[in-house]
Design a protein around this motif. Structure first.
Motif, PDB file in Angstrom:
ATOM      1  N   UNK A  14      32.307   7.178 121.354  1.00 50.40           N
ATOM      2  CA  UNK A  14      33.385   8.154 121.501  1.00 50.40           C
ATOM      3  C   UNK A  14      34.748   7.469 121.433  1.00 50.40           C
ATOM      4  N   UNK A  15      34.875   6.320 122.092  1.00 51.99           N
ATOM      5  CA  UNK A  15      36.144   5.605 122.094  1.00 51.99           C
ATOM      6  C   UNK A  15      36.547   5.134 120.715  1.00 51.99           C
ATOM      7  N   UNK A  16      35.609   4.521 119.996  1.00 45.62           N
ATOM      8  CA  UNK A  16      35.928   4.063 118.642  1.00 45.62           C
ATOM      9  C   UNK A  16      36.122   5.251 117.698  1.00 45.62           C
ATOM     10  N   UNK A  17      35.354   6.313 117.919  1.00 44.37           N
ATOM     11  CA  UNK A  17      35.484   7.493 117.061  1.00 44.37           C
ATOM     12  C   UNK A  17      36.867   8.100 117.110  1.00 44.37           C
ATOM     13  N   UNK A  18      37.475   8.126 118.300  1.00 46.71           N
ATOM     14  CA  UNK A  18      38.807   8.717 118.434  1.00 46.71           C
ATOM     15  C   UNK A  18      39.909   7.718 118.093  1.00 46.71           C
ATOM     16  N   UNK A  82      28.347  20.651 119.247  1.00 48.46           N
ATOM     17  CA  UNK A  82      28.011  19.960 117.997  1.00 48.46           C
ATOM     18  C   UNK A  82      28.861  20.494 116.849  1.00 48.46           C
ATOM     19  N   UNK A  83      29.011  21.824 116.793  1.00 48.88           N
ATOM     20  CA  UNK A  83      29.811  22.432 115.724  1.00 48.88           C
ATOM     21  C   UNK A  83      31.266  21.973 115.789  1.00 48.88           C
ATOM     22  N   UNK A  84      31.829  21.898 117.008  1.00 55.21           N
ATOM     23  CA  UNK A  84      33.225  21.459 117.163  1.00 55.21           C
ATOM     24  C   UNK A  84      33.374  20.004 116.715  1.00 55.21           C
ATOM     25  N   UNK A  85      32.437  19.154 117.107  1.00 55.52           N
ATOM     26  CA  UNK A  85      32.500  17.752 116.707  1.00 55.52           C
ATOM     27  C   UNK A  85      32.400  17.600 115.188  1.00 55.52           C
ATOM     28  N   UNK A  86      31.527  18.375 114.572  1.00 60.96           N
ATOM     29  CA  UNK A  86      31.405  18.310 113.108  1.00 60.96           C
ATOM     30  C   UNK A  86      32.667  18.820 112.422  1.00 60.96           C
ATOM     31  N   UNK A  87      33.279  19.846 112.991  1.00 60.89           N
ATOM     32  CA  UNK A  87      34.550  20.341 112.439  1.00 60.89           C
ATOM     33  C   UNK A  87      35.652  19.292 112.565  1.00 60.89           C
ATOM     34  N   UNK A  88      35.694  18.597 113.695  1.00 65.69           N
ATOM     35  CA  UNK A  88      36.692  17.535 113.875  1.00 65.69           C
ATOM     36  C   UNK A  88      36.452  16.394 112.887  1.00 65.69           C
ATOM     37  N   UNK A  89      35.190  16.055 112.660  1.00 68.95           N
ATOM     38  CA  UNK A  89      34.876  15.012 111.682  1.00 68.95           C
ATOM     39  C   UNK A  89      35.325  15.426 110.290  1.00 68.95           C
ATOM     40  N   UNK A  90      35.068  16.687 109.950  1.00 68.16           N
ATOM     41  CA  UNK A  90      35.478  17.203 108.642  1.00 68.16           C
ATOM     42  C   UNK A  90      36.993  17.214 108.515  1.00 68.16           C
ATOM     43  N   UNK A  91      37.673  17.651 109.576  1.00 68.42           N
ATOM     44  CA  UNK A  91      39.139  17.686 109.571  1.00 68.42           C
ATOM     45  C   UNK A  91      39.727  16.296 109.377  1.00 68.42           C
ATOM     46  N   UNK A  92      39.118  15.292 110.027  1.00 70.75           N
ATOM     47  CA  UNK A  92      39.597  13.917 109.878  1.00 70.75           C
ATOM     48  C   UNK A  92      39.515  13.458 108.428  1.00 70.75           C
ATOM     49  N   UNK A  93      38.386  13.780 107.761  1.00 71.37           N
ATOM     50  CA  UNK A  93      38.209  13.380 106.362  1.00 71.37           C
ATOM     51  C   UNK A  93      39.180  14.133 105.459  1.00 71.37           C
ATOM     52  N   UNK A  94      39.327  15.431 105.681  1.00 71.47           N
ATOM     53  CA  UNK A  94      40.223  16.237 104.835  1.00 71.47           C
ATOM     54  C   UNK A  94      41.656  15.740 104.947  1.00 71.47           C
ATOM     55  N   UNK A 194      39.337   6.621 108.353  1.00 72.16           N
ATOM     56  CA  UNK A 194      38.985   8.013 108.652  1.00 72.16           C
ATOM     57  C   UNK A 194      37.516   8.267 108.387  1.00 72.16           C
ATOM     58  N   UNK A 195      36.976   7.699 107.311  1.00 70.30           N
ATOM     59  CA  UNK A 195      35.563   7.880 107.004  1.00 70.30           C
ATOM     60  C   UNK A 195      34.680   7.222 108.059  1.00 70.30           C
ATOM     61  N   UNK A 196      35.088   6.034 108.526  1.00 70.05           N
ATOM     62  CA  UNK A 196      34.326   5.361 109.593  1.00 70.05           C
ATOM     63  C   UNK A 196      34.348   6.193 110.864  1.00 70.05           C
ATOM     64  N   UNK A 197      35.546   6.689 111.223  1.00 67.50           N
ATOM     65  CA  UNK A 197      35.675   7.510 112.422  1.00 67.50           C
ATOM     66  C   UNK A 197      34.826   8.772 112.319  1.00 67.50           C
ATOM     67  N   UNK A 198      34.868   9.432 111.167  1.00 73.60           N
ATOM     68  CA  UNK A 198      34.099  10.661 110.984  1.00 73.60           C
ATOM     69  C   UNK A 198      32.607  10.390 111.090  1.00 73.60           C
ATOM     70  N   UNK A 199      32.162   9.246 110.559  1.00 71.32           N
ATOM     71  CA  UNK A 199      30.748   8.888 110.661  1.00 71.32           C
ATOM     72  C   UNK A 199      30.335   8.705 112.126  1.00 71.32           C
ATOM     73  N   UNK A 200      31.201   8.086 112.922  1.00 74.80           N
ATOM     74  CA  UNK A 200      30.908   7.908 114.347  1.00 74.80           C
ATOM     75  C   UNK A 200      30.852   9.261 115.065  1.00 74.80           C
TER      76      UNK A 200
END
Length: 212
Positions: A14-18, A82-94, A194-200
């Protein structure tokens, strides 16, 4: 995996992801180091880490208080998290792709932040103003507490791991030097982090989805 180790791994992810996405705050940390000294850049970076730790702590305390209330709705709440986390990952990539195409907003240069204390306080305040961070930790903890709640000890381990992960990354950023700083701040560097963060974040979502 036993509970304390699970809390440690979840906190580090979580720490590295953010922390890893290289946005305006990271550019500011590098710029402060280049213009002043490593101590000032480190102060700014630790301001980011403390903000991440505070948000993780608030989310854990809130989730612990609500654990008994949300337990009956564990399944739907976990899926929502889970849905919110996936949306945040998608937002980071976009956002990273948009920046890569040249539509990034200019970063602040941090004029006037010439001491570690000033840099720490200013960057702490800037990071606390980011609502995405509390949404991120809130979703993560809400889903976790709905299915397999942290004990007080595990919660402390989680928050400490978040703080340690964020601080270690920010100190790497502050000490990166001009060459690595320019590389990470480039469009390709921002896209890569951003891609690394989204993967985490996706990995955290999958761990939450598959939790017993």
């Amino acid at each position: 995996m036993n509970a304390p180790v699970d809390a440690l791994v979840a906190g580090l992810l979580a720490g590295y992801g953010v922390a890893i996405p290289f946005g305006a705050i990271s550019v500011l940390v590098v710029a402060l180091t280049a213009r002043t000294s490593f101590r000032v850049g480190a102060g700014a970076g630790l301001g980011v880490a403390v903000a991440d730790g505070l948000y993780a702590g608030v989310a854990v305390v809130g989730g612990t208080a609500l654990a008994a209330v949300i337990k009956p709705a564990a399944g739907p709440l976990r899926l929502l998290a889970v849905a919110i986390l996936l949306l945040l990952a998608t937002r980071t990539v976009v956002q990273a792709i948009r920046q890569h195409r040249g539509r990034a907003a200019p970063a602040r240069d941090g004029q006037g932040l010439n001491t570690p204390g000033r840099a720490f306080g200013a960057v702490l305040a800037l990071t606390l103003l980011n609502p995405t961070t509390i949404l991120y930790f809130g979703a993560l903890i809400l889903g976790r507490q709905a299915s397999a709640p942290f004990t007080p000890t595990d919660a402390g381990i989680f928050v400490a791991a978040v703080l340690a992960a964020s601080a270690s990354w920010q100190l790497v950023v502050a000490g990166s030097g001009s060459l690595l700083g320019r590389l990470l701040a480039s469009p390709r560097g921002r896209l890569g982090t951003a891609l690394v963060s989204s993967a985490l974040i996706v990995l955290l979502a999958l761990r939450l989805l598959l939790a017993d």
